[in-house]
Write a protein that holds these residues in place. Structure first.
Motif, PDB file in Angstrom:
ATOM      1  N   THR A  23       0.819  -1.223   0.000  1.00 30.88           N
ATOM      2  CA  THR A  23       0.000   0.000   0.000  1.00 30.88           C
ATOM      3  C   THR A  23       0.847   1.265   0.000  1.00 30.88           C
ATOM      4  OG1 THR A  23      -0.206  -0.051   2.427  1.00 30.88           O
ATOM      5  CG2 THR A  23      -1.947  -1.129   1.137  1.00 30.88           C
ATOM      6  N   THR A  24       1.964   1.277   0.721  1.00 33.25           N
ATOM      7  CA  THR A  24       2.766   2.504   0.803  1.00 33.25           C
ATOM      8  C   THR A  24       3.835   2.588  -0.273  1.00 33.25           C
ATOM      9  OG1 THR A  24       4.389   1.576   2.362  1.00 33.25           O
ATOM     10  CG2 THR A  24       2.402   2.586   3.288  1.00 33.25           C
ATOM     11  N   LYS A  25       4.287   1.448  -0.782  1.00 32.89           N
ATOM     12  CA  LYS A  25       5.333   1.441  -1.810  1.00 32.89           C
ATOM     13  C   LYS A  25       4.752   1.350  -3.219  1.00 32.89           C
ATOM     14  CE  LYS A  25       8.742   1.246   1.238  1.00 32.89           C
ATOM     15  NZ  LYS A  25       9.751   2.314   1.426  1.00 32.89           N
ATOM     16  N   LEU A  26       3.797   0.450  -3.412  1.00 32.24           N
ATOM     17  CA  LEU A  26       3.211   0.268  -4.746  1.00 32.24           C
ATOM     18  C   LEU A  26       1.881   0.993  -4.907  1.00 32.24           C
ATOM     19  CD1 LEU A  26       3.933  -3.499  -5.550  1.00 32.24           C
ATOM     20  CD2 LEU A  26       5.322  -1.478  -6.046  1.00 32.24           C
ATOM     21  N   ASN A  27       1.395   1.583  -3.829  1.00 33.70           N
ATOM     22  CA  ASN A  27       0.142   2.352  -3.850  1.00 33.70           C
ATOM     23  C   ASN A  27      -1.083   1.487  -4.135  1.00 33.70           C
ATOM     24  OD1 ASN A  27       1.581   4.793  -3.394  1.00 33.70           O
ATOM     25  ND2 ASN A  27       2.085   4.883  -5.574  1.00 33.70           N
ATOM     26  N   PHE A  28      -1.021   0.213  -3.718  1.00 31.93           N
ATOM     27  CA  PHE A  28      -2.187  -0.661  -3.818  1.00 31.93           C
ATOM     28  C   PHE A  28      -3.179  -0.280  -2.717  1.00 31.93           C
ATOM     29  CE2 PHE A  28      -0.495  -4.713  -6.115  1.00 31.93           C
ATOM     30  CZ  PHE A  28       0.032  -3.929  -7.115  1.00 31.93           C
ATOM     31  N   ASN A  92       8.363   6.238  -9.180  1.00 33.46           N
ATOM     32  CA  ASN A  92       7.859   5.869  -7.859  1.00 33.46           C
ATOM     33  C   ASN A  92       8.690   4.742  -7.255  1.00 33.46           C
ATOM     34  OD1 ASN A  92       5.688   5.790  -5.675  1.00 33.46           O
ATOM     35  ND2 ASN A  92       5.596   3.695  -6.443  1.00 33.46           N
ATOM     36  N   LEU A  93       9.055   3.758  -8.071  1.00 38.10           N
ATOM     37  CA  LEU A  93       9.893   2.658  -7.579  1.00 38.10           C
ATOM     38  C   LEU A  93      11.236   3.184  -7.076  1.00 38.10           C
ATOM     39  CD1 LEU A  93       9.304  -0.067 -10.341  1.00 38.10           C
ATOM     40  CD2 LEU A  93       8.236   0.062  -8.088  1.00 38.10           C
ATOM     41  N   ILE A  94      11.815   4.106  -7.833  1.00 39.84           N
ATOM     42  CA  ILE A  94      13.093   4.690  -7.431  1.00 39.84           C
ATOM     43  C   ILE A  94      12.927   5.493  -6.143  1.00 39.84           C
ATOM     44  CG2 ILE A  94      14.929   6.288  -8.085  1.00 39.84           C
ATOM     45  CD1 ILE A  94      14.902   3.708  -9.706  1.00 39.84           C
ATOM     46  N   LYS A  95      11.889   6.305  -6.107  1.00 41.69           N
ATOM     47  CA  LYS A  95      11.633   7.148  -4.929  1.00 41.69           C
ATOM     48  C   LYS A  95      11.428   6.314  -3.673  1.00 41.69           C
ATOM     49  CE  LYS A  95       8.406  10.653  -3.186  1.00 41.69           C
ATOM     50  NZ  LYS A  95       7.180  11.439  -3.490  1.00 41.69           N
TER      51      LYS A  95
END
Length: 226
Positions: A23-28, A92-95
């Motif tokens: 949820t916090t990394k991939l925004n699921f 987003n993955l990099i961030k």
């Protein structure tokens, strides 16, 4: 008969750790989190509410299941996440400091990279190819301000060309020099879509080239291939 695969289990060592990452990394989002007993929960996650497919987060219950955490497919890519904005998701993955296993590349089916989640599972991030008529064409006519800078301008344009051709969304970047006026250059560009073109306009190397103040913008226009 109307059938579809609704969900697939992903084996983890901790429910909350999984929820936190996805949820916090991939925004699921969490579709469901129901307690079944003291050790088992029914947890479903998905990219968004509209998704017809979800992941069932399953906590390993024994030693055999624990050996499968992060490696349910024997080292192959396990899950495939499609997107319509590859650049934004890549940033987003990099961030979020998510491990990139294979850097972005263009395949026959679209743009793709491989990343690893917090359990070790490998994912493909894919932006499938769009229709060819989405391509965005641009032409710019540039005039060198000082004739003594023609060769320098040519050199800097070639640097810009090299950088631009490495952009994931770029399909074409050609430089032509006028036969009638050596101080005039014509730039032909083609991008996969207008979004890629707009991203190019904000690139650091284009901004750096413009800061050199070598040329003036004479004319520019976009076009559609017929």
């Amino acid at each position: 008969m109307n059938q579809k695969i609704a969900q697939i289990s992903i084996v983890v060592d901790d429910y909350d750790k999984a929820i936190e990452f996805y949820t916090t990394k991939l925004n699921f989002i969490v579709l469901e989190d129901t307690v079944i007993d003291e050790t088992k929960r029914w947890v479903k996650i998905a990219p968004n509410k509209q998704s017809e497919f979800s992941l069932l987060v399953a906590k390993a219950a024994n030693e055999t299941q624990k050996t499968r955490i992060g490696n349910q497919t024997g080292g192959r890519v396990f899950l495939f996440l499609n997107t319509d904005n590859f650049e934004a998701d890549y940033k987003n993955l990099i961030k979020k400091k998510i491990k990139i296993v294979r850097e972005p590349k263009i395949e026959s089916y679209g743009k793709v990279l491989v990343f690893e989640d917090c359990f070790g599972n490998l994912w493909d991030l894919i932006e499938p190819n769009k229709e060819k008529n989405d391509n965005f064409y641009s032409t710019a006519i540039l005039k060198v301000l000082e004739k003594d800078n023609i060769e320098k301008t040519k050199k800097e344009l070639k640097k810009l060309q090299k950088h631009t051709k490495n952009e994931i969304g770029n399909l074409l970047f050609e430089i032509q020099q006028s036969n009638e006026d050596a101080s005039e250059f014509i730039i032909w560009e083609c991008f996969e879509n207008e979004t890629a073109f707009k991203s190019h306009l904000t690139s650091t190397y284009l901004i750096d080239f413009l800061k050199l103040n070598l040329v003036e913008f004479v004319k520019g226009y976009t076009a559609t291939k017929i």
